[in-house]
Design a protein around this motif. Structure first.
Motif, mmCIF file in Angstrom:
data_model
loop_
_atom_site.group_PDB
_atom_site.id
_atom_site.type_symbol
_atom_site.label_atom_id
_atom_site.label_comp_id
_atom_site.label_asym_id
_atom_site.label_seq_id
_atom_site.Cartn_x
_atom_site.Cartn_y
_atom_site.Cartn_z
ATOM 1 N N ALA A 52 0.841 -1.204 0.000
ATOM 2 C CA ALA A 52 0.000 0.000 0.000
ATOM 3 C C ALA A 52 0.874 1.252 0.000
ATOM 4 C CB ALA A 52 -0.922 -0.006 1.216
ATOM 5 N N ARG A 55 2.048 1.758 -3.488
ATOM 6 C CA ARG A 55 0.968 2.278 -4.336
ATOM 7 C C ARG A 55 0.711 3.755 -4.074
ATOM 8 N NH1 ARG A 55 -3.982 -0.324 -2.780
ATOM 9 N NH2 ARG A 55 -4.845 1.117 -4.322
ATOM 10 N N GLY A 56 0.936 4.185 -2.853
ATOM 11 C CA GLY A 56 0.674 5.586 -2.540
ATOM 12 C C GLY A 56 1.839 6.501 -2.820
ATOM 13 N N ASP A 60 0.709 3.110 -8.778
ATOM 14 C CA ASP A 60 -0.490 2.373 -8.376
ATOM 15 C C ASP A 60 -0.974 1.506 -9.535
ATOM 16 O OD1 ASP A 60 -2.746 1.376 -7.263
ATOM 17 O OD2 ASP A 60 -3.793 3.283 -7.013
ATOM 18 N N PRO A 72 0.799 8.906 -7.754
ATOM 19 C CA PRO A 72 1.557 8.765 -6.499
ATOM 20 C C PRO A 72 2.973 9.326 -6.569
ATOM 21 C CG PRO A 72 0.305 6.772 -6.924
ATOM 22 C CD PRO A 72 0.155 7.633 -8.141
ATOM 23 N N TYR A 326 -0.404 7.659 3.955
ATOM 24 C CA TYR A 326 -1.862 7.784 3.945
ATOM 25 C C TYR A 326 -2.535 6.535 3.390
ATOM 26 C CZ TYR A 326 -0.913 12.708 4.879
ATOM 27 O OH TYR A 326 -0.467 13.882 5.448
ATOM 28 N N THR A 327 -1.893 5.871 2.444
ATOM 29 C CA THR A 327 -2.509 4.670 1.859
ATOM 30 C C THR A 327 -2.315 3.439 2.737
ATOM 31 O OG1 THR A 327 -0.487 4.278 0.566
ATOM 32 C CG2 THR A 327 -2.254 5.520 -0.502
#
Length: 410
Positions: A52, A55-56, A60, A72, A326-327
């Motif tokens: 994650a 991805r952030g 992504d 991202p 945050y992700t």
């Protein structure tokens, strides 16, 4: 028994394993390992959490459009911009042996100067932005210069002085934002009006990207930092004062003058951070304009070993932490995990002997690789390094001058 000469491969391996850069890389890897343990203790999946984060922060692959897939990495660059500039500012002070803790206050005054120019003056595009940037640089430099002047003239501890200046800047910000002339017309909110479009940083990419021209300013700041420290007379004097103030003074360098100038240049970079927030990322100034940027920049400078490229990559790493943090939250990992990763990295960077002991790494070599190869007759080009024109030899000459002066006094 004659000691067997070390091979070229062995020397290269020893220099790599003993280098500060290798210790920094291991510090980051250890931080991720500690983070993995804490993620497991929180009942989350390490793989899912770090995926994650990827991805952030980077790419992504699960996004439905290419724009969303690459967004991202642009967020990472956005968050990294103030960290790179701020890290350079504090690294500049560190190179002279000065610990500038007043980054927060300098960011505040830089932001106030930039936003005032941004919403009060009416100038053509580009020129308006340049004037606002110059105002921020001057404001940050003058505010940091207070600590530099007191350090040079009275010997006041710059750590204590800059901490106090942070408090003064925070109170000044609250006072200024309470004035009607600094508020949005018809509003009582402690927030300035948005800067004019002519002063705001231009977006580099269209919506939904948020990346703006601040990243270009950061890259230019890296070049300026490198040129001043490694290619200018002032930079040599700064490094000489940081290495040995007594020797620098004996060699004719005004330590007091260099101390003041160094703090002002450090503050100028921090003022530029405030301009980045006021003209680009936020577009106005509120009470939390500085946030934790002043202290985060210390971490970036330490991880980057006070070098221009090192600081830039450290800023990118911490920008990726922020963007990816945050992700990670939907995976059951609190955002505070990012702070833990940063703290572990700083702890290990501050205690390199611990990392060397854990991995049984050799000590940092005293001589350069090419110098050792030349001593063994392995590298024919190595003797070219020991020319009088190199900064290292010049710095050694300063130390030698000091030693001779001390010997004569005895």
């Amino acid at each position: 028994m004659t000691k067997k000469p070390q091979s070229k491969g062995g020397l290269v391996a020893r220099h790599i394993l003993g280098s500060k850069w290798f210790v920094s890389i291991l510090a980051v890897l250890i931080a991720f390992a500690v983070g993995a343990i804490l993620i497991v203790m929180a009942g989350a999946s390490v793989t899912d959490a770090y995926y994650a984060m990827f991805r952030g922060a980077i790419f992504d692959p699960e996004a439905k459009s290419f724009v969303r897939q690459i967004k991202p990495i642009t967020n990472t660059l956005l968050y990294a911009t103030p960290l790179i500039i701020g890290g350079l500012g504090l690294a500049f002070g560190f190179r002279a042996g000065l610990f500038n803790i007043g980054g927060k206050g300098q960011v505040i005054f830089g932001a106030l100067a930039a936003v005032w120019v941004g919403f009060n003056l009416h100038l053509p595009p580009v020129l308006h932005t340049v004037v606002a940037l110059l105002a921020a640089v001057v404001a940050g430099a003058l505010y940091a210069g207070i600590a530099g002047f007191l350090k040079a003239r009275t010997g006041a501890n710059e750590v204590i002085v800059t901490i106090m200046l942070n408090s003064i800047a925070a109170l000044t910000l609250g006072y200024v934002l309470a004035k009607k002339s600094w508020q949005v017309p018809g509003s009582n909110q402690p927030q300035t009006p948005d800067v004019a479009d002519t002063a705001a940083f231009l977006p580099i990419l269209p919506s939904p990207f948020k990346l703006h021209a601040g990243i270009i300013v950061a890259l230019l700041a890296v070049v300026v930092f490198w040129w001043i420290l490694d290619r200018s007379t002032l930079g040599f004097q700064v490094r000489a004062v940081g290495a040995n103030p007594a020797a620098a003074r004996t060699a004719g360098i005004s330590v007091e003058k260099i101390t003041t100038i160094t703090m002002m240049i450090s503050g100028a970079f921090m003022g530029l951070v405030g301009a980045n927030e006021a003209l680009g990322t936020v577009g106005y100034v509120s009470r939390d304009v500085a946030g934790s940027l002043g202290f985060d920049a210390i971490t970036v400078a330490l991880l980057g070993r006070n070098k221009p490229l090192g600081t830039m990559f450290a800023g990118l790493l911490f920008g990726a932490f922020k963007a990816g943090g945050y992700t990670m939250q939907p995976k059951g990992v609190p955002i505070d995990m990012i702070l833990i990763l940063q703290s572990v990295i700083v702890l290990l960077i501050a205690a390199p002997a611990l990392v060397r002991w854990l991995f049984r790494l050799p000590k940092e070599p005293e001589k350069s690789l090419r110098a050792e190869l030349a001593a063994l007759g392995i590298d024919d080009e190595a003797p070219a390094l020991v020319t009088p024109a190199t900064p290292k030899v010049a710095e050694t000459a300063v130390d030698a001058t000091a030693a001779d002066a001390e010997g004569e006094s005895r």
